[in-house]
Structures are given as structure tokens and as C-alpha cells.
Design a protein around this motif. Structure first.
Motif, short mmCIF file in Angstrom:
data_model
loop_
_atom_site.label_atom_id
_atom_site.label_comp_id
_atom_site.label_asym_id
_atom_site.label_seq_id
_atom_site.Cartn_x
_atom_site.Cartn_y
_atom_site.Cartn_z
N LYS A 52 -7.87 -1.52 -58.65
CA LYS A 52 -6.67 -0.91 -58.72
C LYS A 52 -5.40 -2.12 -58.44
O LYS A 52 -4.38 -1.29 -59.05
N GLY A 53 -5.84 -3.30 -58.25
CA GLY A 53 -4.64 -3.58 -58.87
C GLY A 53 -4.17 -4.18 -57.34
O GLY A 53 -4.23 -3.01 -56.19
N VAL A 54 -3.45 -5.68 -57.11
CA VAL A 54 -2.60 -5.17 -55.63
C VAL A 54 -1.40 -5.57 -56.28
O VAL A 54 -0.96 -6.54 -57.15
N GLN A 55 -0.28 -4.90 -56.10
CA GLN A 55 1.15 -5.70 -55.92
C GLN A 55 2.26 -5.75 -55.11
O GLN A 55 2.03 -5.71 -54.00
N LEU A 56 2.92 -6.90 -55.51
CA LEU A 56 3.67 -6.75 -54.76
C LEU A 56 5.31 -7.19 -55.42
O LEU A 56 5.49 -6.66 -56.07
N ASP A 57 6.13 -7.07 -53.99
CA ASP A 57 7.20 -6.60 -54.41
C ASP A 57 8.12 -7.43 -53.02
O ASP A 57 7.79 -7.69 -52.15
N LEU A 58 9.44 -8.85 -53.21
CA LEU A 58 9.41 -9.60 -53.09
C LEU A 58 11.21 -9.36 -52.88
O LEU A 58 11.79 -9.06 -53.68
N THR A 117 11.37 -10.42 -47.41
CA THR A 117 10.51 -8.99 -47.30
C THR A 117 9.52 -9.49 -48.61
O THR A 117 9.88 -8.70 -49.41
N LEU A 118 8.40 -9.57 -47.98
CA LEU A 118 6.89 -8.78 -49.06
C LEU A 118 6.58 -7.42 -48.65
O LEU A 118 6.26 -7.54 -47.93
N LYS A 119 6.28 -6.92 -49.99
CA LYS A 119 6.36 -6.11 -49.65
C LYS A 119 4.05 -5.65 -50.26
O LYS A 119 4.36 -5.90 -51.78
N VAL A 120 3.56 -5.27 -49.59
CA VAL A 120 1.74 -5.39 -50.30
C VAL A 120 1.33 -3.87 -50.55
O VAL A 120 1.43 -3.12 -49.92
N ASN A 121 1.25 -3.76 -51.84
CA ASN A 121 0.90 -2.29 -53.15
C ASN A 121 -0.49 -2.44 -52.61
O ASN A 121 -1.26 -3.20 -53.80
N PHE A 122 -1.06 -1.50 -52.39
CA PHE A 122 -2.39 -1.41 -52.93
C PHE A 122 -2.99 0.09 -53.10
O PHE A 122 -2.75 0.95 -52.10
N THR A 123 -4.87 -0.15 -52.92
CA THR A 123 -5.20 1.96 -52.86
C THR A 123 -6.39 1.53 -52.59
O THR A 123 -7.47 0.28 -52.79
N THR A 124 -6.61 2.19 -51.75
CA THR A 124 -7.54 1.68 -50.94
C THR A 124 -9.37 2.86 -51.66
O THR A 124 -8.58 3.73 -52.45
N ALA A 166 0.81 0.67 -48.67
CA ALA A 166 2.38 0.09 -49.02
C ALA A 166 2.94 -0.70 -47.80
O ALA A 166 3.10 -0.05 -46.50
N ASP A 167 2.68 -2.34 -47.77
CA ASP A 167 2.64 -2.09 -46.29
C ASP A 167 4.12 -3.48 -46.10
O ASP A 167 3.60 -4.95 -47.29
N PRO A 168 5.10 -3.19 -46.04
CA PRO A 168 6.23 -4.14 -46.29
C PRO A 168 6.34 -4.76 -44.73
O PRO A 168 5.66 -4.96 -43.56
N VAL A 169 6.43 -6.62 -44.94
CA VAL A 169 6.49 -7.58 -43.87
C VAL A 169 7.84 -8.46 -43.79
O VAL A 169 7.58 -9.02 -45.13
N ALA A 170 8.48 -8.57 -43.28
CA ALA A 170 9.13 -9.34 -43.34
C ALA A 170 8.87 -11.12 -42.74
O ALA A 170 7.69 -10.86 -42.04
#
Length: 108
Positions: A24-30, A64-71, A78-82
Motif C-alpha cells: 500500500k506504500g508509505v507516504q510522507l508529509d513534511l 514535522t514529518l508525518k508518516v502515513n501507512f496502512t497496516t 498517520a504518525d506525526p513526529v516533530a
């Protein structure tokens, strides 16, 4: 999460209840903007996601980097990390010498 002046690396460790479905891929939001990961790799239970940008992060800047993925169970995560970019000193251009002189060490 680790950062260099030009890249950020996120690691996702699979557990019994949370495993990444890589199909399903891993997406990033910076900082709220979707970016494309430079690489997504797996080694055993750890998925490593790297994003390398053309410009460098300003020294000590916060992001902030938000890592988005599907299990594998189909649940979106969606896990945002500063993070703070590492500190570095900027050498002024006035200290440079001409490139290719060979006789000068490159700094005044």
C-alpha cells in the motif's frame, strides 16, 4: 527519527498488532506538504523510510514529518513526529579562495 541537514529518516518497527503493508506504500508529509520518499526498505521487522531534499534544512530549524501507512490488517496509520534539524555553522563566502588555485588551502 533522525535528521541530517539534507535528509530525514523514519523507522517503523513491526509488532504483533502493527505491521506495515508495504504493498500500500508509505507516504510522507513534511511540514504539511506531501513529499516522495527517496527510499523505503525493510530489514526483518524494521521499515526504514528516507527523504532527501534538494535544499538543506536551516540549522536548528524545527519541522514535522508525518508518516502515513496502512497496516496488514487494513488500518490506516498517520504518525506525526516533530524533529529539529542538526546545528551547523555556516562559513561565510568571503573566506573562500578561487577554486582550483592549488597553492592555497581554500580558506583565508
Amino acid at each position: 527519527m533522525t535528521a541530517t541537514p539534507q535528509s530525514v529518516t523514519a523507522t517503523i518497527t513491526d509488532t504483533d498488532y502493527l505491521a506495515v503493508d508495504e504493498s500500500k506504500g508509505v507516504q510522507l508529509d513534511l511540514d504539511g506538504v506531501r513529499v516522495t520518499a527517496t527510499s523505503v526498505t525493510r530489514l526483518d521487522q524494521v521499515v526504514t523510510v528516507v527523504y532527501k531534499q534538494a535544499a538543506i534544512f536551516a540549522s536548528d530549524s524545527t519541522h514535522t514529518l508525518k508518516v502515513n501507512f496502512t497496516t496488514v490488517a487494513g488500518k490506516p496509520v498517520a504518525d506525526p513526529v516533530a524533529f529539529t534539524a542538526p546545528h551547523y555553522e555556516v562559513v561565510p563566502a568571503t573566506l573562500a579562495t578561487a577554486a582550483g588555485t592549488g597553492s592555497q588551502p581554500g580558506m583565508r
